[in-house]
Design an enzyme around this catalytic site. Structure first.
Site: not given
Length: 608
Positions: A380, A383, A407, A479, A483, A507, A516
């Protein structure tokens, strides 16, 4: 996750160079003035000024909402967000008037970024635009305040449930937590469907087919070419991932029984130590090498040396200081959220903010005193230092070369949290010899390599949703098909027809593009390898730490200061000497582990 605000919310009556203010006088003929390159430059300059002025209160309102979830903060954040989104969409649409005007390269890039920086473009219709913003706030609130209750007296927040998923080995309890959290997301589905429809309408007003074309076209290359680039990078990593998957499945089969973990099928998602099975580091104790290894327990070391939340952040700051970066401003320590407040609902998902696009840097976390969180803090702050490096650039250039760069930066620093670094800062007294590297590399691969296909598939799903290839009735089925295809992970139980399991991942309701993170997992190893070479480290790249190297820090800062002012290929070349993303740095980093995995898997049935 990076949190920035690029656009203001003020709706003005006219834009210089685009339209006149007021009507024409009686009996006068109004003639259209041909647009020029000067008009385009003036439009961009005025747009940036307007957007810069009003993005600050929008960011403040969003911060207040995420750190104090109540109806009032939600209403204010939704109001300003709607103005922000609708005005950004208006300007993006107006910028299209200059598509056929010959302008200088700087102006053309800014015009392109004005369009491509939109995430959920608002329709022109004011009512629809307001509705789009309201839905976004409602989805965020549902996620942030979500909890699972066994009964009226016993409820679990996501943080508590995630801890259980990480630490417990009772498959029935793990399944309960896994299913419990997914009770939060079904009410989101109808809102998500409506949101996608409204955003697609906004994208079509920009001249695009849908939101997926907007997202895929934001990488300095045609949307179709970008998809091919992702396939190429995944192809480089997949053989290594398959070997890791094979080993983990076999060890989980020994732990829980092959009736629970069949050896010819995907791995049940609730057994991998993470609520979303996106990283597997928490099952290291199950899958680690049988031989005795001296692997540093960072969580225990933090406890032994009395690290609290603030001390963890201070140490991460010192890493950047050792590279030559200036300390964080005092306001960072005054305004950031470091822990879960006891008296209110907040969004605990870690994020980094530059609220005023200058120096009001903050992080928002509910820090747990673990080795994993120690790395997240470094991420973090990456960033924050990136945000500060480009804060003198024009507004439209205040961002990373592409969103994967943002990121990747903090994770690149986290790769330097090696035994060498831990010894330098006093968290350990000894550096284990190279015979212990397999354990360290396996633990890291369970987080980094296990994540790569998940980082790819989230947006594969969303792009197909936005394009209409996946209909609402197919949301959950599609989905889990993705996966299983990419991750080799399956739902542990049959999912109900009204389930909306994608919404259980932050997200998705937050509308944060996810590719990203895939790119970041490729780029961080490429960055790390180059920085280690610049720092003059002569050892294996997986044992390298750039801590204390001013040369590496200067090279890194040279790239960070470019922001979005140049194409990402140019920014990448500035640091690495190459203009193409390359996953072979991952293979170099983990080479000893790949050999070990191949030995372990020699008599096993791999694949699914």
């Amino acid at each position: 996750m990076n949190k920035t605000f690029r656009y203001s919310t003020l709706v003005i009556a006219c834009i210089v160079g685009i339209s006149a203010c007021g009507g024409s006088k009686p009996n006068q003929t109004k003639t259209a003035k041909p647009l020029t390159a000067a008009d385009a430059k003036e439009f961009v300059d005025n747009a940036q000024k307007e957007l810069k002025e009003l993005q600050y209160p929008a960011a403040q309102a969003e911060w207040a909402y995420q750190t104090y979830i109540i109806d009032d903060t939600a209403a204010v954040a939704a109001y300003l967000s709607e103005k922000l989104t609708s005005r950004a969409s208006e300007l993006a649409k107006e910028s299209a008037k200059f598509n056929d005007i010959e302008v200088d390269a700087d102006t053309r890039r800014k015009l392109t970024l004005m369009r491509n920086s939109l995430i959920m473009p608002a329709p022109s219709d004011a009512e629809k635009s307001a509705r789009l913003s309201t839905i976004g706030s409602e989805l965020g609130g549902m996620y942030g305040s979500g909890k699972y209750c066994r009964n009226d007296d016993e409820c679990f927040r996501l943080t508590e449930m995630s801890n259980i998923m990480a630490e417990k080995r009772d498959p029935e309890l793990l399944l309960e937590m896994w299913q419990g959290w997914r009770q939060v997301s079904p009410p989101m589905k109808d809102l998500f469907v409506e949101q996608a429809s409204l955003a697609n309408e906004g994208a079509q007003e920009l001249g695009l087919k849908d939101v997926s074309e907007l997202w895929r076209g934001s990488y300095d290359m045609p949307a179709k070419d970008f998809g091919n680039e992702l396939d190429r990078l995944w192809g480089q990593v997949k053989p290594f991932y398959d070997a890791l998957h094979c080993h983990v499945r076999a060890e989980l089969g020994e732990q829980y029984g092959t009736d629970v973990v069949p050896q010819d099928k995907p791995i049940p998602a609730h057994l991998l130590g993470n609520m979303w099975a996106q990283t597997w580091g928490n099952v290291y104790d199950i899958v680690k090498p049988k031989q005795e290894l001296n692997v540093i327990d960072v969580t225990k070391a933090l406890e032994t040396h009395d690290y609290d939340e603030i001390k963890m952040v201070k140490q991460a700051e010192s890493f950047f200081s050792s590279l030559g970066f200036e300390p964080l401003p005092e306001t960072f320590w005054e305004r950031s959220q470091f822990s879960q407040p006891a008296d209110r609902d907040v969004v605990c998902h870690a994020s980094a903010w530059n609220v005023d696009s200058k120096d009001d840097l903050r992080i928002k976390m509910c820090i747990q005193k673990t080795g994993e969180e120690f790395s997240v803090i470094h991420h973090e702050l990456g960033h924050n230092y990136y945000q500060r490096a480009y804060n003198t650039l024009p507004l439209l250039y205040q961002g990373s070369a592409n969103d994967g760069f943002h990121e990747a930066i903090g994770d690149t620093i986290a790769l330097s949290i090696t035994p060498k670094y831990l010894k330098q800062i006093g968290l350990t007294d000894t550096i284990p010899d190279e015979s212990n590297d397999i354990g360290m590399l396996l633990k890291l691969a369970l987080d980094k390599i296990a994540f790569v296909p998940f980082g790819l598939l989230v947006d594969q799903w969303r792009w197909k949703v936005f394009s209409g290839e996946i209909t609402p009735e197919q949301y959950n089925t599609a989905w889990w098909e993705l996966r299983e295809k990419y991750q080799g992970v399956m739902a542990p139980v049959e999912r109900p027809s009204d389930a909306f399991d994608p919404g259980a991942k932050y997200h998705v309701p937050a509308n944060t593009p996810y590719t990203r993170y895939f790119l970041a997992h490729i780029l961080q190893f490429q960055f790390h390898k180059s920085l280690c070479e610049i720092a003059g480290d002569q050892g294996p790249v997986h044992r390298c730490s750039i801590y204390g190297s001013k040369e590496a820090g200067a090279a890194l800062n040279n790239m960070l200061e470019m922001g979005k002012s140049a194409q990402w290929q140019d920014a990448l070349k500035t640091l690495t000497g190459k203009d193409q993303m390359d996953a072979t740095a991952i293979l170099d980093y983990f080479a000893p582990l790949k050999s070990w995995l191949d030995e372990q898997n020699s008599q096993r049935q791999c694949g699914w």
